[in-house]
Design a protein around this motif. Structure first.
Motif, PDB file in Angstrom:
ATOM      1  N   LEU A  37       0.810  -1.209   0.000  1.00 43.14           N
ATOM      2  CA  LEU A  37       0.000   0.000   0.000  1.00 43.14           C
ATOM      3  C   LEU A  37       0.848   1.265   0.000  1.00 43.14           C
ATOM      4  O   LEU A  37       0.381   2.348  -0.313  1.00 43.14           O
ATOM      5  CB  LEU A  37      -0.916  -0.011   1.229  1.00 43.14           C
ATOM      6  N   PHE A  38       2.115   1.129   0.367  1.00 42.47           N
ATOM      7  CA  PHE A  38       2.971   2.314   0.449  1.00 42.47           C
ATOM      8  C   PHE A  38       3.738   2.568  -0.844  1.00 42.47           C
ATOM      9  O   PHE A  38       4.507   3.516  -0.936  1.00 42.47           O
ATOM     10  CB  PHE A  38       3.982   2.142   1.586  1.00 42.47           C
ATOM     11  N   GLU A  39       3.570   1.691  -1.811  1.00 44.22           N
ATOM     12  CA  GLU A  39       4.420   1.786  -2.998  1.00 44.22           C
ATOM     13  C   GLU A  39       3.934   2.903  -3.894  1.00 44.22           C
ATOM     14  O   GLU A  39       2.924   2.770  -4.581  1.00 44.22           O
ATOM     15  CB  GLU A  39       4.413   0.452  -3.736  1.00 44.22           C
ATOM     16  N   GLN A  40       4.622   4.026  -3.887  1.00 44.10           N
ATOM     17  CA  GLN A  40       4.206   5.198  -4.639  1.00 44.10           C
ATOM     18  C   GLN A  40       5.276   5.624  -5.639  1.00 44.10           C
ATOM     19  O   GLN A  40       5.181   6.713  -6.199  1.00 44.10           O
ATOM     20  CB  GLN A  40       3.901   6.354  -3.677  1.00 44.10           C
ATOM     21  N   HIS A  41       6.283   4.817  -5.865  1.00 45.87           N
ATOM     22  CA  HIS A  41       7.355   5.143  -6.790  1.00 45.87           C
ATOM     23  C   HIS A  41       7.755   3.901  -7.565  1.00 45.87           C
ATOM     24  O   HIS A  41       7.499   2.773  -7.148  1.00 45.87           O
ATOM     25  CB  HIS A  41       8.588   5.679  -6.050  1.00 45.87           C
ATOM     26  N   ILE A  42       8.389   4.129  -8.712  1.00 47.37           N
ATOM     27  CA  ILE A  42       9.101   3.064  -9.399  1.00 47.37           C
ATOM     28  C   ILE A  42      10.573   3.446  -9.391  1.00 47.37           C
ATOM     29  O   ILE A  42      10.923   4.626  -9.223  1.00 47.37           O
ATOM     30  CB  ILE A  42       8.596   2.861 -10.847  1.00 47.37           C
ATOM     31  N   TYR A  43      11.450   2.451  -9.583  1.00 44.33           N
ATOM     32  CA  TYR A  43      12.888   2.702  -9.499  1.00 44.33           C
ATOM     33  C   TYR A  43      13.548   2.085 -10.712  1.00 44.33           C
ATOM     34  O   TYR A  43      13.422   0.876 -10.964  1.00 44.33           O
ATOM     35  CB  TYR A  43      13.448   2.120  -8.192  1.00 44.33           C
ATOM     36  N   SER A  93       7.603   8.610 -10.410  1.00 42.76           N
ATOM     37  CA  SER A  93       6.235   8.255 -10.056  1.00 42.76           C
ATOM     38  C   SER A  93       5.706   7.204 -11.032  1.00 42.76           C
ATOM     39  O   SER A  93       6.166   7.125 -12.171  1.00 42.76           O
ATOM     40  CB  SER A  93       5.338   9.491 -10.078  1.00 42.76           C
ATOM     41  N   PRO A  94       4.758   6.342 -10.597  1.00 42.20           N
ATOM     42  CA  PRO A  94       4.184   5.334 -11.505  1.00 42.20           C
ATOM     43  C   PRO A  94       3.611   5.979 -12.758  1.00 42.20           C
ATOM     44  O   PRO A  94       2.998   7.046 -12.696  1.00 42.20           O
ATOM     45  CB  PRO A  94       3.086   4.696 -10.655  1.00 42.20           C
ATOM     46  N   GLY A  95       3.820   5.349 -13.912  1.00 41.45           N
ATOM     47  CA  GLY A  95       3.378   5.905 -15.180  1.00 41.45           C
ATOM     48  C   GLY A  95       4.432   6.715 -15.884  1.00 41.45           C
ATOM     49  O   GLY A  95       4.207   7.222 -16.992  1.00 41.45           O
ATOM     50  N   ALA A  96       5.620   6.840 -15.258  1.00 41.02           N
ATOM     51  CA  ALA A  96       6.691   7.647 -15.847  1.00 41.02           C
ATOM     52  C   ALA A  96       7.202   7.023 -17.141  1.00 41.02           C
ATOM     53  O   ALA A  96       7.110   5.811 -17.367  1.00 41.02           O
ATOM     54  CB  ALA A  96       7.836   7.810 -14.856  1.00 41.02           C
ATOM     55  N   THR A  97       7.758   7.865 -18.002  1.00 44.59           N
ATOM     56  CA  THR A  97       8.236   7.477 -19.328  1.00 44.59           C
ATOM     57  C   THR A  97       9.746   7.693 -19.431  1.00 44.59           C
ATOM     58  O   THR A  97      10.361   8.321 -18.548  1.00 44.59           O
ATOM     59  CB  THR A  97       7.544   8.338 -20.399  1.00 44.59           C
ATOM     60  N   PRO A  98      10.381   7.220 -20.520  1.00 43.05           N
ATOM     61  CA  PRO A  98      11.802   7.524 -20.718  1.00 43.05           C
ATOM     62  C   PRO A  98      12.087   9.027 -20.752  1.00 43.05           C
ATOM     63  O   PRO A  98      13.170   9.467 -20.333  1.00 43.05           O
ATOM     64  CB  PRO A  98      12.117   6.860 -22.062  1.00 43.05           C
ATOM     65  N   LEU A  99      11.117   9.838 -21.235  1.00 42.05           N
ATOM     66  CA  LEU A  99      11.323  11.285 -21.234  1.00 42.05           C
ATOM     67  C   LEU A  99      11.360  11.821 -19.807  1.00 42.05           C
ATOM     68  O   LEU A  99      12.184  12.687 -19.478  1.00 42.05           O
ATOM     69  CB  LEU A  99      10.215  11.972 -22.039  1.00 42.05           C
ATOM     70  N   ASP A 100      10.487  11.300 -18.936  1.00 43.11           N
ATOM     71  CA  ASP A 100      10.533  11.694 -17.529  1.00 43.11           C
ATOM     72  C   ASP A 100      11.881  11.316 -16.913  1.00 43.11           C
ATOM     73  O   ASP A 100      12.454  12.063 -16.112  1.00 43.11           O
ATOM     74  CB  ASP A 100       9.406  11.014 -16.746  1.00 43.11           C
ATOM     75  N   PHE A 101      12.370  10.139 -17.273  1.00 43.12           N
ATOM     76  CA  PHE A 101      13.677   9.697 -16.794  1.00 43.12           C
ATOM     77  C   PHE A 101      14.759  10.689 -17.198  1.00 43.12           C
ATOM     78  O   PHE A 101      15.614  11.072 -16.383  1.00 43.12           O
ATOM     79  CB  PHE A 101      13.981   8.306 -17.361  1.00 43.12           C
ATOM     80  N   ALA A 102      14.734  11.118 -18.456  1.00 47.44           N
ATOM     81  CA  ALA A 102      15.763  12.037 -18.948  1.00 47.44           C
ATOM     82  C   ALA A 102      15.751  13.338 -18.156  1.00 47.44           C
ATOM     83  O   ALA A 102      16.812  13.858 -17.772  1.00 47.44           O
ATOM     84  CB  ALA A 102      15.544  12.301 -20.438  1.00 47.44           C
ATOM     85  N   TYR A 103      14.548  13.864 -17.867  1.00 44.64           N
ATOM     86  CA  TYR A 103      14.471  15.093 -17.087  1.00 44.64           C
ATOM     87  C   TYR A 103      14.889  14.862 -15.636  1.00 44.64           C
ATOM     88  O   TYR A 103      15.395  15.780 -14.965  1.00 44.64           O
ATOM     89  CB  TYR A 103      13.060  15.683 -17.155  1.00 44.64           C
ATOM     90  N   ALA A 104      14.680  13.663 -15.119  1.00 47.67           N
ATOM     91  CA  ALA A 104      15.120  13.374 -13.753  1.00 47.67           C
ATOM     92  C   ALA A 104      16.641  13.339 -13.664  1.00 47.67           C
ATOM     93  O   ALA A 104      17.224  13.693 -12.636  1.00 47.67           O
ATOM     94  CB  ALA A 104      14.532  12.039 -13.285  1.00 47.67           C
ATOM     95  N   VAL A 105      17.308  12.904 -14.739  1.00 48.56           N
ATOM     96  CA  VAL A 105      18.772  12.894 -14.752  1.00 48.56           C
ATOM     97  C   VAL A 105      19.303  14.323 -14.758  1.00 48.56           C
ATOM     98  O   VAL A 105      20.153  14.687 -13.944  1.00 48.56           O
ATOM     99  CB  VAL A 105      19.288  12.108 -15.979  1.00 48.56           C
TER     100      VAL A 105
END
Length: 524
Positions: free
Chosen positions: A424-430, A442-454
């Protein structure tokens, strides 16, 4: 265990008054089990005669001493130890609650009253079920099991877990006495009649091990599972045990070398750690062999170490160091610190490809996390006064009450374990970078979201991506364990307006940075 050994094993935090309470309870248990009943505490039959002593566990004083010893090792308080010493004779009717309350106080009587309630609950559940199935597959030439008392397994066991937790949600001590009672019986199965052995073994695996898991008590859960498995499927148990023993010395030398290598590496990197081999649980290995259809030698849980570091920051620092030296298996990574399990278990789990090309499982945690993982709710008493463990205990109780209130509204018959398994606490992907660094999204993230996170500029220039080494569109939905590589255009590349409208950018950071750059470029 003798009475003297029990009293010496009491937790160090006991006050003189608490030690005296446990000593008096031990003395009373000794007198009752040797036939020296004390009149104002003893139960009487209708004619005013003392009730005869029943066989209780069949082991006399050894059983309550064993139960109390288990709880003392967990660090439980003096009223709980006293209740454990007196639980079986109270159940037999050789003592009265009123007399015990006058002699030992309201707290001991409260625990024993709740314990009697749990015992009645289990007795009623057993009367309502007649289990004729087998828990685990037995060898083809195994003799039929003899008739046994009804054992709680499957859905009846799940319902019993629910009801026991409901009964004990405000004060877990009576439930811990009941669990220690069963663990002591499981440790001494050879002293029980064969039908009773089967009942105790089955309930150890299907009732009490799940209870221990719900309460975060990994140590007790593992022992209950192995003891039950040894009785119910001795062929599989002893085959795995003998194969482990055959390579024990080689494996010991191998693990010592791995332990020294990791300790040295982390110390030089500024993250001093205590590294120890993870004990092998036979039933866990068996389950993995069956689930993955692999021989014992190919089960990667066979090699594992536990790394204990100073604090949470050091956990992630140590993880980064290990990933920089050995290639991680992306699909095997779990961050239970950011997203704890439902029983409040916290650790980082990763699997590395070690120097010899074989897999090595690593768990990374702080000392507090380690104590919580081993003892669960009992850590509250074991290290009394530690504010971190006190807070965790209160959170556990609050969460347990909330979950049980919610569970009461579910349809009758839905198994508690099925619902508790949801994270129930799982609110992220890694996900991982090609270098093994971890990026939380966050769940539903895309490779583009990954790029901006870097990095923001990496996001602006991103034009394609590789996920687990294969080309993937920029709107691909990532999942935990994926390895992601952003493929960049030249320095003149800018974000595209369609990234916002087309569902390419999911995270708040990515969408905010895209809008900001588009405004700077004069686009809407």
């Amino acid at each position: 265990m003798t009475p003297e050994e029990l009293l010496k094993s009491l937790p160090e935090y006991y006050t003189p008054a608490e030690r005296e309470l446990a000593r008096r309870a031990c003395e009373l248990a000794f007198k009752i089990h040797t036939g020296q009943l004390i009149p104002h505490l003893a139960g009487l039959d209708a004619a005013g005669r003392s009730r005869p002593a029943s066989r209780a566990s069949g082991r006399g004083l050894d059983h309550p001493l064993g139960v109390a010893g288990i709880l003392a090792e967990l660090g439980l308080d003096a009223p709980t130890i006293s209740a454990a010493l007196l639980h079986d004779v109270l159940l037999d009717g050789r003592l009265t609650l009123r007399g015990l309350e006058q002699e030992y106080g309201a707290d001991v009587a409260r625990i024993l009253r709740a314990y009697l309630g749990l015992a009645r609950l289990l007795a009623a559940a057993r009367r309502s079920v007649r289990d004729t199935g087998r828990l685990l597959p037995l060898p083809e030439d195994a003799a039929p099991l003899p008739e046994a008392e009804p054992a709680l397994s499957g859905k009846p066991a799940a319902r019993a877990v629910q009801r026991m937790l409901l009964s004990a949600a405000d004060d877990l001590r009576a439930l811990l006495v009941q669990m220690a009672n069963h663990l002591d019986r499981a440790r001494n199965l050879s002293l029980l009649p064969i039908p009773e052995r089967m009942q105790v073994a089955r309930e150890a695996m299907e009732l009490y091990a799940p209870l221990a898991n719900r309460l975060g008590m990994w140590q007790m859960k593992s022992e209950l599972e192995d003891l039950g498995f040894r009785q119910l499927n001795p062929g599989a148990y002893f085959e795995i045990a003998s194969r482990l023993e055959d390579r024990r010395l080689d494996r010991q030398r191998e693990m010592e070398a791995i332990q020294e290598r990791i300790e040295t590496l982390l110390r030089r990197s500024g993250f001093p750690a205590q590294v120890s081999p993870r004990p092998k649980q036979i039933y866990s290995l068996y389950v993995r062999m069956i689930r993955k259809n692999k021989p014992l030698e190919r089960v990667h849980d066979l090699r594992g170490v536990r790394v204990v570091v100073e604090d949470v920051v050091s956990c992630y620092g140590a993880l980064g160091v290990l990933h920089s030296v050995w290639r991680p298996m992306m699909a095997e990574f779990d961050d239970y610190i950011a997203a704890p399990k439902d029983n409040f278990y916290r650790s980082l789990h990763t699997t590395l490809v070690y120097d010899d090309g074989r897999l090595l499982e690593v768990q990374i945690r702080t000392p507090e996390m380690h104590q919580e993982a081993e003892l669960g709710v009992a850590a509250h008493w074991h290290d009394r006064g530690n504010p971190l463990l006190e807070q965790t205990y209160e959170r556990r109780l609050a969460y347990l009450r909330t979950m049980l209130d919610w569970r009461q509204n579910l349809a009758e018959g839905a198994g508690l374990p099925d619902h508790f398994e949801a994270r129930l606490f799982e609110q992220h992907i890694y996900v991982f970078t090609p270098r093994g660094d971890i990026i939380g999204l966050s769940p539903g993230a895309t490779p583009l979201d990954f790029a901006y996170a870097v990095h923001t500029e990496v996001g602006h220039r991103c034009r394609a991506a590789l996920v687990n080494g294969k080309p993937a569109p920029l709107d691909w939905k990532l999942k935990t364990g994926d390895q992601v590589q952003a493929l960049l255009g030249d320095e003149s590349c800018q974000p595209l307006a369609e990234w916002l409208a087309g569902g390419y950018a999911h995270t708040r950071k990515a969408r905010r940075q895209i809008r900001k750059r588009l405004r700077q470029c004069g686009q809407r």
